[in-house]
Motif scaffolding. Structure first.
Motif, PDB file in Angstrom:
ATOM      1  N   LYS A   1       0.833  -1.199   0.000  1.00 11.87           N
ATOM      2  CA  LYS A   1       0.000   0.000   0.000  1.00 11.87           C
ATOM      3  C   LYS A   1       0.870   1.252   0.000  1.00 11.87           C
ATOM      4  CE  LYS A   1      -3.527   2.650   2.382  1.00 11.87           C
ATOM      5  NZ  LYS A   1      -4.256   2.913   3.625  1.00 11.87           N
ATOM      6  N   THR A   2       0.463   2.232  -0.774  1.00 14.24           N
ATOM      7  CA  THR A   2       1.092   3.541  -0.735  1.00 14.24           C
ATOM      8  C   THR A   2       0.016   4.584  -0.999  1.00 14.24           C
ATOM      9  OG1 THR A   2       2.947   4.865  -1.552  1.00 14.24           O
ATOM     10  CG2 THR A   2       1.679   3.648  -3.189  1.00 14.24           C
ATOM     11  N   THR A   3       0.373   5.846  -0.823  1.00 14.89           N
ATOM     12  CA  THR A   3      -0.549   6.943  -1.115  1.00 14.89           C
ATOM     13  C   THR A   3       0.167   7.946  -1.991  1.00 14.89           C
ATOM     14  OG1 THR A   3      -1.641   6.648   1.034  1.00 14.89           O
ATOM     15  CG2 THR A   3      -2.070   8.704  -0.142  1.00 14.89           C
ATOM     16  N   TYR A   4      -0.444   8.261  -3.126  1.00 15.03           N
ATOM     17  CA  TYR A   4       0.161   9.194  -4.075  1.00 15.03           C
ATOM     18  C   TYR A   4      -0.833  10.314  -4.350  1.00 15.03           C
ATOM     19  CZ  TYR A   4       2.297  11.010  -8.357  1.00 15.03           C
ATOM     20  OH  TYR A   4       2.856  11.830  -9.311  1.00 15.03           O
ATOM     21  N   ASN A   5      -0.459  11.541  -3.996  1.00 16.33           N
ATOM     22  CA  ASN A   5      -1.360  12.690  -4.158  1.00 16.33           C
ATOM     23  C   ASN A   5      -2.728  12.421  -3.530  1.00 16.33           C
ATOM     24  OD1 ASN A   5       0.586  14.204  -5.447  1.00 16.33           O
ATOM     25  ND2 ASN A   5      -0.141  13.710  -7.512  1.00 16.33           N
ATOM     26  N   ASN A   6      -2.699  11.876  -2.318  1.00 14.98           N
ATOM     27  CA  ASN A   6      -3.908  11.590  -1.529  1.00 14.98           C
ATOM     28  C   ASN A   6      -4.749  10.451  -2.087  1.00 14.98           C
ATOM     29  OD1 ASN A   6      -3.540  13.690   0.472  1.00 14.98           O
ATOM     30  ND2 ASN A   6      -4.154  15.166  -1.107  1.00 14.98           N
TER      31      ASN A   6
ATOM     32  N   VAL B   1     -14.020   7.032 -13.118  1.00 17.14           N
ATOM     33  CA  VAL B   1     -13.527   6.713 -11.777  1.00 17.14           C
ATOM     34  C   VAL B   1     -13.174   8.006 -11.060  1.00 17.14           C
ATOM     35  CG1 VAL B   1     -12.712   4.394 -12.291  1.00 17.14           C
ATOM     36  CG2 VAL B   1     -11.201   6.344 -12.710  1.00 17.14           C
ATOM     37  N   ILE B   2     -13.288   7.961  -9.740  1.00 12.50           N
ATOM     38  CA  ILE B   2     -13.034   9.144  -8.928  1.00 12.50           C
ATOM     39  C   ILE B   2     -11.580   9.153  -8.473  1.00 12.50           C
ATOM     40  CG2 ILE B   2     -13.708  10.435  -6.866  1.00 12.50           C
ATOM     41  CD1 ILE B   2     -15.891  10.247  -8.991  1.00 12.50           C
ATOM     42  N   THR B   3     -10.926  10.298  -8.614  1.00  8.74           N
ATOM     43  CA  THR B   3      -9.581  10.491  -8.070  1.00  8.74           C
ATOM     44  C   THR B   3      -9.613  11.734  -7.186  1.00  8.74           C
ATOM     45  OG1 THR B   3      -7.239  10.581  -8.638  1.00  8.74           O
ATOM     46  CG2 THR B   3      -8.754  11.894 -10.005  1.00  8.74           C
ATOM     47  N   ILE B   4      -8.450  12.120  -6.676  1.00  9.33           N
ATOM     48  CA  ILE B   4      -8.349  13.301  -5.825  1.00  9.33           C
ATOM     49  C   ILE B   4      -7.348  14.258  -6.441  1.00  9.33           C
ATOM     50  CG2 ILE B   4      -7.803  14.201  -3.526  1.00  9.33           C
ATOM     51  CD1 ILE B   4     -10.241  12.427  -3.551  1.00  9.33           C
ATOM     52  N   TYR B   5      -7.733  15.522  -6.538  1.00  9.93           N
ATOM     53  CA  TYR B   5      -6.835  16.558  -7.034  1.00  9.93           C
ATOM     54  C   TYR B   5      -7.054  17.806  -6.193  1.00  9.93           C
ATOM     55  CZ  TYR B   5      -4.348  19.695 -10.212  1.00  9.93           C
ATOM     56  OH  TYR B   5      -3.464  20.597 -10.741  1.00  9.93           O
ATOM     57  N   ASN B   6      -5.971  18.355  -5.646  1.00  6.75           N
ATOM     58  CA  ASN B   6      -6.077  19.501  -4.736  1.00  6.75           C
ATOM     59  C   ASN B   6      -7.048  19.219  -3.596  1.00  6.75           C
ATOM     60  OD1 ASN B   6      -4.208  21.049  -6.128  1.00  6.75           O
ATOM     61  ND2 ASN B   6      -5.762  22.050  -7.416  1.00  6.75           N
ATOM     62  N   ASN B   7      -6.975  17.987  -3.086  1.00  4.80           N
ATOM     63  CA  ASN B   7      -7.793  17.545  -1.944  1.00  4.80           C
ATOM     64  C   ASN B   7      -9.285  17.509  -2.231  1.00  4.80           C
ATOM     65  OD1 ASN B   7      -5.563  17.254  -0.091  1.00  4.80           O
ATOM     66  ND2 ASN B   7      -5.504  19.491   0.056  1.00  4.80           N
ATOM     67  N   LYS B   8      -9.649  17.547  -3.512  1.00  2.00           N
ATOM     68  CA  LYS B   8     -11.061  17.492  -3.882  1.00  2.00           C
ATOM     69  C   LYS B   8     -11.284  16.355  -4.875  1.00  2.00           C
ATOM     70  CE  LYS B   8     -11.899  22.467  -3.280  1.00  2.00           C
ATOM     71  NZ  LYS B   8     -12.353  23.715  -3.956  1.00  2.00           N
ATOM     72  N   PRO B   9     -12.497  15.805  -4.912  1.00  2.00           N
ATOM     73  CA  PRO B   9     -12.756  14.727  -5.879  1.00  2.00           C
ATOM     74  C   PRO B   9     -12.717  15.241  -7.306  1.00  2.00           C
ATOM     75  CG  PRO B   9     -14.791  15.388  -4.794  1.00  2.00           C
ATOM     76  CD  PRO B   9     -13.678  16.088  -4.081  1.00  2.00           C
ATOM     77  N   GLU B  10     -12.195  14.422  -8.194  1.00  2.00           N
ATOM     78  CA  GLU B  10     -12.143  14.730  -9.611  1.00  2.00           C
ATOM     79  C   GLU B  10     -12.565  13.481 -10.368  1.00  2.00           C
ATOM     80  OE1 GLU B  10      -8.970  17.296 -11.275  1.00  2.00           O
ATOM     81  OE2 GLU B  10      -8.443  15.524 -12.453  1.00  2.00           O
TER      82      GLU B  10
END
Length: 267
Positions: free
Chosen positions: A149-154, A239-248
């Protein structure tokens, strides 16, 4: 010195997936080896090593070599069985860099290059790695693979997977229908469909407009977007991702909803 007994050497894979074989050797000819698996120091009364043995759980192996009443120093090796998780929800509570074995079945929602999005009944996840088997929507990835497991840009990701095999069956991978207002950052990696929306642009960066609510969209997968979006309505899947701490929203496909034609009849 002639009475010196060489230290034993403990060998075996760790951390290990499912099982590992432990081998203990000593360079002193004729020395017997005694060992323990519970972390306690071995003595002349401990288990006699006679042949390689298999571990299926984590253990601390300690060994001592003995000859003519003389003893070596105690050798120690810790064997760690990788934790097993059966669901995506279990994986998500791990810390970054934790390695695990996935023992459940995961259904592929979408694959593009090094990115494979998966789901099960408990949630969604993203596998990121080159050289993966090719998967299609609905393919079931057989259990028994390993990842970190890792986290990349939240965004939580599964990296360095080993043991991924081709799908042997097909499951259900239908996107869940959501409204823009319902989508939050907690939906990261989810496979969603948003209906009856307007698009603010046909470029790589666009907004998905649902009444008074907007969601940032991005054409990460180079989908052929419509040339004219003004005054048109669409259903979009992605699919949902995260950009600037917001869903994209990464768009996978879209469908234009054709409006019914109203004919004027003469009286």
């Amino acid at each position: 010195p002639d009475d010196q007994v060489m230290d034993p050497v403990i060998e075996g894979e760790t951390p290990f997936l499912e099982t590992t074989t432990v081998t203990i050797t000593c360079a002193t000819e004729g020395a017997e080896i005694r060992y323990t698996l519970n972390g306690q120091d071995p003595t002349a009364e401990s288990t006699l090593y006679e042949e390689p043995f298999t571990l299926t759980e984590s253990a601390t192996v300690k060994a001592i070599a003995i000859k003519n009443g003389n003893s070596s120093a105690i050798a120690t090796k810790v064997f760690e069985a990788l934790p097993r998780v059966a669901t995506i929800a279990e994986y998500l509570v791990f810390d970054d860099n934790d390695v695990f074995v996935f023992t459940g079945d995961a259904v592929v929602t979408y694959q593009n290059g090094s990115n494979t999005w998966i789901k099960d009944e408990t949630g969604y996840a993203l596998i990121y790695a080159s050289g993966q088997p090719e998967y299609s929507n609905g393919d079931v990835i057989p259990a028994g693979w390993c990842g970190k497991k890792t986290t990349y840009n939240n965004v939580p990701e599964i990296i360095n997977p080993t043991g991924l095999t081709v799908a042997i069956e097909t499951g259900e991978a239908t996107p869940v229908v959501k409204t823009v207002a319902e989508i939050t950052a907690g939906d990261v990696n989810a496979y969603y469909q948003i209906n009856d929306i307007a698009l603010s642009s046909n470029s790589n960066n666009f907004n998905i407009v649902d009444g008074n609510n907007e969601l940032v969209g991005y054409n990460k997968f180079d989908i052929a977007m419509p040339e004219d979006v003004e005054d048109k309505t669409f259903n979009v899947v992605g699919v949902i991702t995260i950009y600037n701490n917001k869903p994209e929203f990464y768009i996978i496909s879209y469908e234009e909803i054709l409006q019914p034609v109203v004919l004027n009849r003469r009286s």
